[in-house]
Design a protein around this motif. Structure first.
Motif, PDB file in Angstrom:
ATOM      1  N   GLN A 136       5.598  16.192  73.425  1.00 57.27           N
ATOM      2  CA  GLN A 136       5.270  15.537  72.062  1.00 57.27           C
ATOM      3  C   GLN A 136       3.804  15.153  71.958  1.00 57.27           C
ATOM      4  OE1 GLN A 136       8.536  12.774  70.991  1.00 57.27           O
ATOM      5  NE2 GLN A 136       9.841  14.214  70.613  1.00 57.27           N
ATOM      6  N   ARG A 137       3.567  14.340  73.150  1.00 59.55           N
ATOM      7  CA  ARG A 137       2.305  14.036  73.444  1.00 59.55           C
ATOM      8  C   ARG A 137       1.322  15.026  73.270  1.00 59.55           C
ATOM      9  NH1 ARG A 137       4.845  10.738  77.498  1.00 59.55           N
ATOM     10  NH2 ARG A 137       4.079  12.112  79.146  1.00 59.55           N
ATOM     11  N   LEU A 138       1.317  16.285  73.953  1.00 60.26           N
ATOM     12  CA  LEU A 138       0.570  17.133  73.833  1.00 60.26           C
ATOM     13  C   LEU A 138       0.400  17.888  72.770  1.00 60.26           C
ATOM     14  CD1 LEU A 138      -1.078  19.176  75.756  1.00 60.26           C
ATOM     15  CD2 LEU A 138       0.766  20.603  75.983  1.00 60.26           C
ATOM     16  N   LYS A 139       1.432  17.754  71.766  1.00 65.26           N
ATOM     17  CA  LYS A 139       1.185  18.296  70.380  1.00 65.26           C
ATOM     18  C   LYS A 139       0.456  17.410  69.572  1.00 65.26           C
ATOM     19  CE  LYS A 139       4.054  19.606  66.459  1.00 65.26           C
ATOM     20  NZ  LYS A 139       5.589  19.871  66.087  1.00 65.26           N
ATOM     21  N   ALA A 140       0.694  16.159  69.876  1.00 64.02           N
ATOM     22  CA  ALA A 140      -0.041  15.186  69.204  1.00 64.02           C
ATOM     23  C   ALA A 140      -1.592  15.205  69.467  1.00 64.02           C
ATOM     24  CB  ALA A 140       0.555  13.659  69.522  1.00 64.02           C
ATOM     25  N   ARG A 141      -1.848  15.301  70.551  1.00 59.67           N
ATOM     26  CA  ARG A 141      -3.122  15.562  71.346  1.00 59.67           C
ATOM     27  C   ARG A 141      -3.914  16.661  70.592  1.00 59.67           C
ATOM     28  NH1 ARG A 141      -4.549  16.468  77.053  1.00 59.67           N
ATOM     29  NH2 ARG A 141      -3.876  18.716  76.684  1.00 59.67           N
ATOM     30  N   TYR A 142      -3.208  17.905  70.283  1.00 55.94           N
ATOM     31  CA  TYR A 142      -3.723  19.023  69.818  1.00 55.94           C
ATOM     32  C   TYR A 142      -4.184  18.684  68.243  1.00 55.94           C
ATOM     33  CZ  TYR A 142      -2.953  21.754  73.967  1.00 55.94           C
ATOM     34  OH  TYR A 142      -2.863  22.172  75.246  1.00 55.94           O
ATOM     35  N   SER A 143      -2.978  18.158  67.686  1.00 55.51           N
ATOM     36  CA  SER A 143      -3.103  17.832  66.252  1.00 55.51           C
ATOM     37  C   SER A 143      -4.295  16.939  66.031  1.00 55.51           C
ATOM     38  CB  SER A 143      -1.837  17.084  65.839  1.00 55.51           C
ATOM     39  OG  SER A 143      -0.723  17.941  65.757  1.00 55.51           O
ATOM     40  N   ALA A 144      -4.534  15.974  67.007  1.00 58.78           N
ATOM     41  CA  ALA A 144      -5.706  14.879  66.782  1.00 58.78           C
ATOM     42  C   ALA A 144      -6.984  15.636  66.931  1.00 58.78           C
ATOM     43  CB  ALA A 144      -5.779  13.751  67.605  1.00 58.78           C
ATOM     44  N   GLU A 145      -6.904  16.774  67.811  1.00 58.22           N
ATOM     45  CA  GLU A 145      -8.186  17.653  67.827  1.00 58.22           C
ATOM     46  C   GLU A 145      -8.512  18.505  66.609  1.00 58.22           C
ATOM     47  OE1 GLU A 145      -7.772  19.596  71.361  1.00 58.22           O
ATOM     48  OE2 GLU A 145      -8.150  17.914  72.711  1.00 58.22           O
ATOM     49  N   ARG A 146      -7.409  18.872  66.132  1.00 59.10           N
ATOM     50  CA  ARG A 146      -7.768  19.826  64.895  1.00 59.10           C
ATOM     51  C   ARG A 146      -7.990  18.861  63.782  1.00 59.10           C
ATOM     52  NH1 ARG A 146      -2.685  22.064  66.687  1.00 59.10           N
ATOM     53  NH2 ARG A 146      -1.633  20.996  65.305  1.00 59.10           N
ATOM     54  N   ARG A 147      -7.571  17.738  63.623  1.00 59.08           N
ATOM     55  CA  ARG A 147      -8.109  16.844  62.510  1.00 59.08           C
ATOM     56  C   ARG A 147      -9.474  16.420  62.705  1.00 59.08           C
ATOM     57  NH1 ARG A 147      -2.906  14.591  63.626  1.00 59.08           N
ATOM     58  NH2 ARG A 147      -4.028  12.628  64.749  1.00 59.08           N
ATOM     59  N   PHE A 148      -9.724  16.292  64.118  1.00 60.30           N
ATOM     60  CA  PHE A 148     -11.339  15.890  64.036  1.00 60.30           C
ATOM     61  C   PHE A 148     -12.277  17.066  63.624  1.00 60.30           C
ATOM     62  CE2 PHE A 148     -15.022  15.354  66.925  1.00 60.30           C
ATOM     63  CZ  PHE A 148     -15.401  14.214  66.499  1.00 60.30           C
ATOM     64  N   ARG A 149     -11.834  18.119  64.336  1.00 56.23           N
ATOM     65  CA  ARG A 149     -12.557  19.380  63.616  1.00 56.23           C
ATOM     66  C   ARG A 149     -12.693  19.368  62.167  1.00 56.23           C
ATOM     67  NH1 ARG A 149      -9.914  21.857  67.960  1.00 56.23           N
ATOM     68  NH2 ARG A 149      -8.706  23.026  66.598  1.00 56.23           N
ATOM     69  N   TYR A 150     -11.558  19.275  61.655  1.00 55.76           N
ATOM     70  CA  TYR A 150     -11.504  19.382  60.104  1.00 55.76           C
ATOM     71  C   TYR A 150     -12.456  18.412  59.459  1.00 55.76           C
ATOM     72  CZ  TYR A 150      -7.635  22.629  60.862  1.00 55.76           C
ATOM     73  OH  TYR A 150      -6.816  23.781  61.216  1.00 55.76           O
ATOM     74  N   LEU A 151     -12.185  17.254  60.066  1.00 59.13           N
ATOM     75  CA  LEU A 151     -13.217  15.964  59.451  1.00 59.13           C
ATOM     76  C   LEU A 151     -14.817  16.145  59.644  1.00 59.13           C
ATOM     77  CD1 LEU A 151     -11.243  12.740  60.538  1.00 59.13           C
ATOM     78  CD2 LEU A 151     -11.362  13.920  58.201  1.00 59.13           C
ATOM     79  N   GLY A 152     -14.974  16.683  60.819  1.00 54.68           N
ATOM     80  CA  GLY A 152     -16.368  17.287  60.964  1.00 54.68           C
ATOM     81  C   GLY A 152     -16.826  18.228  60.137  1.00 54.68           C
ATOM     82  N   LEU A 153     -16.085  19.248  60.082  1.00 55.31           N
ATOM     83  CA  LEU A 153     -16.279  20.566  59.000  1.00 55.31           C
ATOM     84  C   LEU A 153     -16.374  19.927  57.501  1.00 55.31           C
ATOM     85  CD1 LEU A 153     -16.721  23.398  58.575  1.00 55.31           C
ATOM     86  CD2 LEU A 153     -14.358  23.678  58.141  1.00 55.31           C
ATOM     87  N   ALA A 154     -15.523  19.108  57.124  1.00 51.97           N
ATOM     88  CA  ALA A 154     -15.638  18.434  55.837  1.00 51.97           C
ATOM     89  C   ALA A 154     -16.955  17.678  55.707  1.00 51.97           C
ATOM     90  CB  ALA A 154     -14.512  17.557  55.566  1.00 51.97           C
ATOM     91  N   ALA A 155     -17.315  16.934  56.739  1.00 51.85           N
ATOM     92  CA  ALA A 155     -18.541  16.048  56.675  1.00 51.85           C
ATOM     93  C   ALA A 155     -19.829  17.092  56.435  1.00 51.85           C
ATOM     94  CB  ALA A 155     -18.753  15.210  58.015  1.00 51.85           C
ATOM     95  N   ILE A 156     -19.796  18.321  57.127  1.00 54.56           N
ATOM     96  CA  ILE A 156     -20.935  19.007  56.942  1.00 54.56           C
ATOM     97  C   ILE A 156     -20.949  19.578  55.615  1.00 54.56           C
ATOM     98  CG2 ILE A 156     -21.911  21.193  57.946  1.00 54.56           C
ATOM     99  CD1 ILE A 156     -20.656  20.402  60.582  1.00 54.56           C
ATOM    100  N   LEU A 157     -19.618  20.065  55.194  1.00 54.48           N
ATOM    101  CA  LEU A 157     -19.624  20.619  53.908  1.00 54.48           C
ATOM    102  C   LEU A 157     -20.158  19.673  52.986  1.00 54.48           C
ATOM    103  CD1 LEU A 157     -16.348  22.632  54.159  1.00 54.48           C
ATOM    104  CD2 LEU A 157     -18.755  23.525  54.259  1.00 54.48           C
ATOM    105  N   PHE A 158     -19.776  18.516  52.958  1.00 62.02           N
ATOM    106  CA  PHE A 158     -20.139  17.308  52.120  1.00 62.02           C
ATOM    107  C   PHE A 158     -21.679  17.102  51.662  1.00 62.02           C
ATOM    108  CE2 PHE A 158     -21.053  13.128  50.861  1.00 62.02           C
ATOM    109  CZ  PHE A 158     -20.476  12.728  49.678  1.00 62.02           C
TER     110      PHE A 158
END
Length: 444
Positions: free
Chosen positions: A29-51
């Motif tokens: 579960q911790r490993l899954k949460a870590r991967y999810s956090a990494e994906r959210r961080f990438r999505y936030l960075g991509l959203a910032a660039i697109l904005f």
């Protein structure tokens, strides 16, 4: 006896990327949460660039759509009778005498011939308001350049007023009631008649690139601000570049590492973050108040911008000098070069690409500054193009500031067009910095 080889079974290892047989459910579960956090961080960075890209695109499209029309100006073709009675006797070549001609009356007679049905004084005033007041000086300069035109009848394209120009460009609500429009119905009829006969059209606005400031939107030009900006940047470069390089060489190569140099370095870093208007106040107090230098002069503006650019150039130059490998210094000293020869003949040439890059970026920053120049009086209304750095002048950012503060509708497109020109200058300077870095950069 024959020895029999006994094969010992080897435990199967888990495949790479699997969780393994001994991983607990909580670990999964911790490993899954870590991967999810990494994906959210990438999505936030991509959203910032697109904005950011969307905001930049919106800004550029808005400026381009508002300013592109300023590169064209509405002109009317009239047949002018350049009679000697209204200008000067035939054969006159004196410039002052020719420029004093009654060109307003010549334009009025041409309009009356074009629209003979206009008889009332009010309609005649409205008819005369089709043509810009600057058309008189345009005709005068044309006649002064060729005095043989006196006494002849010529056809010439004359600029219209700003109200007519924005109406033709459909930048105003043409369906609004007449009392809410600056262009009246009778003037609309004249405009339609001129368009139908081919005597009204949009032509390239050369005056915008060759003229200086004016009270009339259709007569303004950016050349005065461009020349003022060039003079200001030349003075800034002549002062800040050598001083910045000398200071960076001393601090990086020769200065002893003690408390005094640490204080100097900290203050240089702090000066790079000081608001630009503070440098304007300093220039007002020192250069104008104490030394009595002229206000609104590119020479003073260049000195103020040099003070503002010095910390940036010093920091960039020191970083470029620090990037040169110590082996270069050791090799030069090993063959008998003095410390000064080592710096001047070996270290400085290798660091020069980074120094030039930092200098160009500092100059581009100085080109867009407005606040410090407002404090030293470069906001004055200047109608002449400066000839020397000591002449009264303005700069392009201040020119944009003054036009943006004007209430006339015609200044809106001129402001956006001037911003386009300024962005082109900044783009060219940043492109030059990139090319210099790519051309001379060495990787160690």
């Amino acid at each position: 006896m024959t020895d029999l080889a006994v094969e010992t079974p080897v435990a199967a290892m888990p495949a790479q990327g699997t969780t393994g047989v001994h991983m607990t459910e909580k670990a999964k579960q911790r490993l899954k949460a870590r991967y999810s956090a990494e994906r959210r961080f990438r999505y936030l960075g991509l959203a910032a660039i697109l904005f950011s890209l969307a905001a930049l695109a919106t800004l550029l499209v808005t400026i381009a759509s508002n300013g592109f029309t300023a590169f064209q100006q509405t002109h009317v073709r009239l047949t002018l009778d350049l009679s000697a009675e209204q200008i000067a006797p035939v054969g006159t070549t004196d410039f002052t005498r020719i420029m004093q001609g009654n060109y307003g009356r010549i334009i009025g007679e041409a309009l009356e011939k074009r629209f003979p049905e206009v008889t009332s004084r009010r309609d005649q005033r409205r008819l005369g308001s089709l043509i810009s007041p600057g058309a008189e000086s345009q005709i005068g300069r044309m006649v002064a350049a060729d005095p043989e035109l006196i006494g002849q009848t010529v056809q010439i394209w004359l600029p219209t007023t700003s109200d007519i120009d924005v109406f033709v460009k459909k930048q105003v609500d043409t369906t609004a009631p007449e009392d809410e429009r600056r262009v009246k119905d009778i003037q609309v009829g004249w405009i339609n008649a001129l368009q139908a006969s081919g005597d009204l059209e949009l032509r390239f606005n050369t005056r915008f690139f060759t003229g200086a400031d004016s009270r009339e939107p259709e007569l303004v030009g950016i050349w005065g601000g461009v020349v003022g900006s060039i003079y200001t940047l030349l003075v800034c470069l002549a002062v800040a570049f050598p001083l910045g390089i000398m200071a960076s060489i001393y601090l990086e190569e020769f200065a002893p590492k003690n408390r005094l140099t640490e204080i100097i370095e900290v203050n240089i870093n702090n000066l790079a973050a000081v608001p630009s208007i503070v440098y304007g106040l300093l220039g007002l107090a020192v250069f104008i108040g104490f030394f009595g230098m002229p206000r609104s002069a590119p020479f003073v503006g260049g000195l103020v911008l040099a003070l503002m650019s010095l910390p940036v150039i010093i920091i960039a130059s020191r970083a470029a000098l620090r990037a040169v490998p110590p082996s270069i210094r050791h090799a030069a000293l090993g063959v008998g070069a003095s410390p000064l020869q080592t710096v001047m003949h070996h270290v400085l040439p290798l660091a020069m690409p980074g120094i030039l890059t930092g200098t160009i970026i500092a100059m581009a920053h100085a080109l867009g500054e407005t606040a410090p120049l407002l404090m030293i009086g470069m906001v004055a209304f200047i109608v002449d193009v400066p000839v020397t750095p000591a002449d009264a002048a303005t700069v392009l950012p201040v020119q944009i500031f003054m036009w943006a503060d004007s209430p006339e509708r015609g200044f809106v497109e001129k402001t956006s067009a001037a911003i386009i020109v300024l962005l082109v200058f900044l783009l060219v300077m940043n492109l030059a910095a990139i090319l210099l870095r790519k051309r001379f950069e060495r990787r160690w």
